[in-house]
Design an enzyme around this catalytic site. Structure first.
Site, short mmCIF file in Angstrom:
data_model
loop_
_atom_site.label_atom_id
_atom_site.label_comp_id
_atom_site.label_asym_id
_atom_site.label_seq_id
_atom_site.Cartn_x
_atom_site.Cartn_y
_atom_site.Cartn_z
N LYS A 1 0.85 -1.20 0.00
CA LYS A 1 0.00 0.00 0.00
C LYS A 1 0.88 1.25 0.00
CE LYS A 1 -1.82 2.39 3.43
NZ LYS A 1 -1.68 3.72 2.83
N GLY B 1 7.39 4.49 8.16
CA GLY B 1 6.55 5.66 8.39
C GLY B 1 6.84 6.22 9.77
N GLY C 1 3.73 3.42 13.65
CA GLY C 1 4.43 2.16 13.94
C GLY C 1 3.89 1.49 15.20
N GLU D 1 10.36 0.59 10.21
CA GLU D 1 11.37 1.65 9.99
C GLU D 1 10.68 2.96 10.28
OE1 GLU D 1 14.40 1.21 9.57
OE2 GLU D 1 14.61 -0.81 8.75
N CYS E 1 14.00 10.55 6.64
CA CYS E 1 14.07 9.99 8.00
C CYS E 1 15.47 10.17 8.56
CB CYS E 1 13.65 8.53 8.01
SG CYS E 1 14.58 7.51 6.87
N GLU F 1 10.79 15.63 15.82
CA GLU F 1 11.22 15.44 14.44
C GLU F 1 10.48 16.46 13.57
OE1 GLU F 1 9.68 12.01 12.32
OE2 GLU F 1 11.55 11.79 11.23
P1 NAD Z 1 2.69 7.84 8.38
O1 NAD Z 1 3.01 6.95 9.53
O2 NAD Z 1 1.66 8.88 8.56
O3 NAD Z 1 2.19 6.99 7.14
C1 NAD Z 1 2.96 5.94 6.57
C2 NAD Z 1 2.02 4.94 5.89
O4 NAD Z 1 1.19 4.36 6.89
C3 NAD Z 1 1.09 5.55 4.86
O5 NAD Z 1 0.98 4.63 3.78
C4 NAD Z 1 -0.24 5.66 5.61
O6 NAD Z 1 -1.36 5.61 4.77
C5 NAD Z 1 -0.18 4.42 6.51
N1 NAD Z 1 -1.00 4.49 7.73
C6 NAD Z 1 -1.48 5.57 8.36
N2 NAD Z 1 -2.16 5.21 9.48
C7 NAD Z 1 -2.06 3.86 9.56
C8 NAD Z 1 -2.51 2.90 10.52
N3 NAD Z 1 -3.18 3.24 11.60
N4 NAD Z 1 -2.21 1.59 10.30
C9 NAD Z 1 -1.49 1.22 9.22
N5 NAD Z 1 -1.04 2.08 8.29
C10 NAD Z 1 -1.32 3.39 8.45
O7 NAD Z 1 4.10 8.44 7.92
P2 NAD Z 1 4.34 9.52 6.79
O8 NAD Z 1 3.87 10.84 7.32
O9 NAD Z 1 3.83 9.01 5.49
O10 NAD Z 1 5.94 9.52 6.69
C11 NAD Z 1 6.75 10.31 7.48
C12 NAD Z 1 7.37 9.53 8.60
O11 NAD Z 1 8.01 8.37 8.10
C13 NAD Z 1 8.45 10.29 9.35
O12 NAD Z 1 8.31 10.10 10.74
C14 NAD Z 1 9.74 9.65 8.87
O13 NAD Z 1 10.83 9.80 9.75
C15 NAD Z 1 9.33 8.24 8.68
N6 NAD Z 1 10.22 7.54 7.77
C16 NAD Z 1 11.06 6.59 8.26
C17 NAD Z 1 11.96 5.94 7.43
C18 NAD Z 1 12.90 4.88 7.94
O14 NAD Z 1 13.45 4.14 7.13
N7 NAD Z 1 13.14 4.76 9.23
C19 NAD Z 1 11.99 6.27 6.07
C20 NAD Z 1 11.11 7.24 5.60
C21 NAD Z 1 10.23 7.87 6.45
#
Ligand code: NAD
Length: 475
Positions: free
Chosen positions: A169, A220, A225, A242, A276, A374
């Site tokens: 997704k 994310g 997470g 991650e 990230c 962050e």
């Molecule tokens: P997010 O957690 O809002 O969303 C990530 C994904 O999760 C999206 O596809 C979203 O639709 C889905 N999602 C949202 N709510 C959910 C739920 N309750 N259950 C399951 N899935 C759900 O993150 P974002 O705003 O898209 O990305 C930014 C964040 O990602 C930042 O905190 C960044 O540091 C982190 N990030 C981490 C890494 C890493 O490798 N550690 C890499 C890139 C981004």
């Protein structure tokens, strides 16, 4: 009408009655529509992945390698189209979008060489004792909006290499390039092994809770997470997370301000700070603080903020309105508290698009929100430190533990400091470099498990031990 993109289920490009709009963050125009999937479409995708798993789990290394190389080749051969589309939905400048696209092709090729050898624990006259790895089954992959293509392939490729099948997704903010890639590979990977479906955030918990998905691999935010870990606990799904980071960069007094200013700048401002592993807190020794902070601010003046599709743009817009509002809120908080700005601090009021001017703060306190949280945007807090022990303690005083960097004229000294940082990755005199052959993962609340390398591949498998007693033939 905006272009309609389809989902990939069981080798076919399919659509739904419901659609989601996708917006270009540079001008807020709708540039595409994608299916808004719910439980029914998810069930279809999971059923396809489950059926494909029956044969894919016994596929040979050569078959897996060929499927993953087909993905890598499709990305490379269509790089021009893909990077332009990526800029239009994600916002990053063309050069950085090209970097992501070619990076995704490279990561796919590199990871398609990985395999987990069987281990013979004992082989003598009495017993053969084998440890092999078997695929966990159907994987649910969930990815964010900052590196949508890179994150997609770094889940799809190891899943396939391990013998798993996947339902992926993309983020609802950035699904277009991934769906275009899905179309390009639909007839190049066996039907059902790779399924890509789009939907609102609400599709995420349906994936996490789906009884026929065996593992979740997620990139994310830390907040999401935690929800995923909770959702996956119902049937003890395997998980790899991650998550977010608040990476510290430490500049020791022997670093040459002229040599590090530009590199430090890009370690924070690449992809408008939405990385990230961006440097989100920069600690500079007091002996060189004034000279280095002035050099960074001076360099910042040469960087153009604008539409990523225009030549000369260095920093694009924030990817979406929600994140844009959050970054502006953090800047407002810094203003309200009277922190000093070296550049920025004001939103450019003209025009449309989610633009935030390059913002550099001058020595805000450790408990400022912009330091403690962050920011995930083009804002860089520079802080002064006086001793090594003090800066290590400040760097480690975060519940995140993703990455960090040390900048110094003495690499050995840099390693000494690096070894004291509580993060999964530490660079000495560079930033953001990752190897597809070394594990990448966060300590503390930055993650759970790892991606990349054999350790990443192992996360898509279970151990299975088979022992054969040789001196007890019972027939
Ligand atoms: P997010 O957690 O809002 O969303 C990530 C994904 O999760 C999206 O596809 C979203 O639709 C889905 N999602 C949202 N709510 C959910 C739920 N309750 N259950 C399951 N899935 C759900 O993150 P974002 O705003 O898209 O990305 C930014 C964040 O990602 C930042 O905190 C960044 O540091 C982190 N990030 C981490 C890494 C890493 O490798 N550690 C890499 C890139 C981004």
């Amino acid at each position: 009408m905006a272009t309609q993109y389809k989902n990939l289920i069981n080798g076919e490009m399919v659509e739904t009655d419901e659609w989601l709009d996708v917006v270009n963050p540079a001008n807020e125009e709708v540039i595409g529509r994608v299916p808004a999937c719910g439980k029914d479409e998810l069930d279809q995708a999971v059923a396809a992945a489950r059926a494909a798993f029956k044969t894919w789990k016994t596929s040979t290394f050569e078959e897996r390698h060929a499927a993953c190389m087909a993905i890598s080749t499709a990305i490379k051969e269509n790089a021009d189209e893909l990077y332009r589309l990526l800029t239009s939905e994600q916002g990053k400048p063309h050069a950085q979008a090209k970097g992501e696209i070619f990076g995704a092709a490279g990561i796919s090729a590199a990871q398609s060489t990985l395999q987990l050898e069987e281990e013979i624990v004992q082989d003598d006259d009495t017993r053969l004792h084998r440890h092999r790895r078997v695929p966990v089954g159907v994987v649910g992959g969930i990815v964010p909006w900052n590196f949508p293509v890179m994150m997609a392939v770094q889940k799809i490729v190891p899943a396939l290499m391990a013998g798993c099948t996947i339902v992926l997704k993309p983020s609802p903010f950035t699904p277009l390039t991934t769906l275009r890639l899905a179309e390009l590979v639909a007839d190049k990977v066996p039907a059902g092994t790779v399924n890509i479906i789009t939907g609102e955030d609400s599709l995420g918990p349906l994936i996490t809770g789906h009884p026929d998905i065996d593992k979740i691999t997620f990139t994310g935010s830390t907040a999401t997470g935690k929800k995923i870990m909770e959702g996956a606990s119902a049937d003890l799904k395997r998980i790899t997370l991650e998550l977010g980071g608040n990476d510290a960069s430490i500049v020791l007094p022997d670093a040459d301000p002229k040599k590090v200013a530009e590199q430090l700048f890009w370690s924070s401002f690449q992809n408008a700070g939405q990385v990230c592993i961006a440097a989100k807190r920069v600690y500079i020794h007091e002996d060189i603080y004034d000279e280095l902070s002035a050099a960074i601010a001076e360099y910042a003046k040469t960087v153009v903020v604008g539409d990523g599709s225009e030549q000369g743009t260095g920093v694009g817009p924030i990817q979406n309105k929600k994140q844009y509002d959050r970054v502006l809120e953090l800047i407002q908080d810094a203003k309200d508290n009277g922190y000093k700005f070296l550049t920025g601090g004001d939103k450019d009021p003209s025009g449309t698009g989610y633009y935030v001017p390059i913002t550099i703060l001058d020595n805000p306190p450790e408990d400022a929100r912009i330091v403690a949280e962050e920011q995930f945007g083009p804002v860089m807090p520079l802080m002064k430190f006086s001793s090594e022990d003090e800066v290590i303690e400040r760097a480690n005083s975060s519940h995140y533990g993703l990455a960090g960097a040390v900048w110094t004229g003495d690499p050995e000294k840099g390693v000494e400091v690096a070894e004291q940082l509580e993060t999964g990755t530490v660079w000495v005199n560079e930033f953001m470099h990752l190897s597809p052959f070394a594990p990448f993962g966060g300590h503390k609340q930055s993650g759970f498990g790892a991606e990349y390398g054999k350790e990443g591949l192992r996360e898509f498998t279970y151990p299975q031990v088979i022992t054969v007693k040789k001196d007890n033939v019972v027939a």
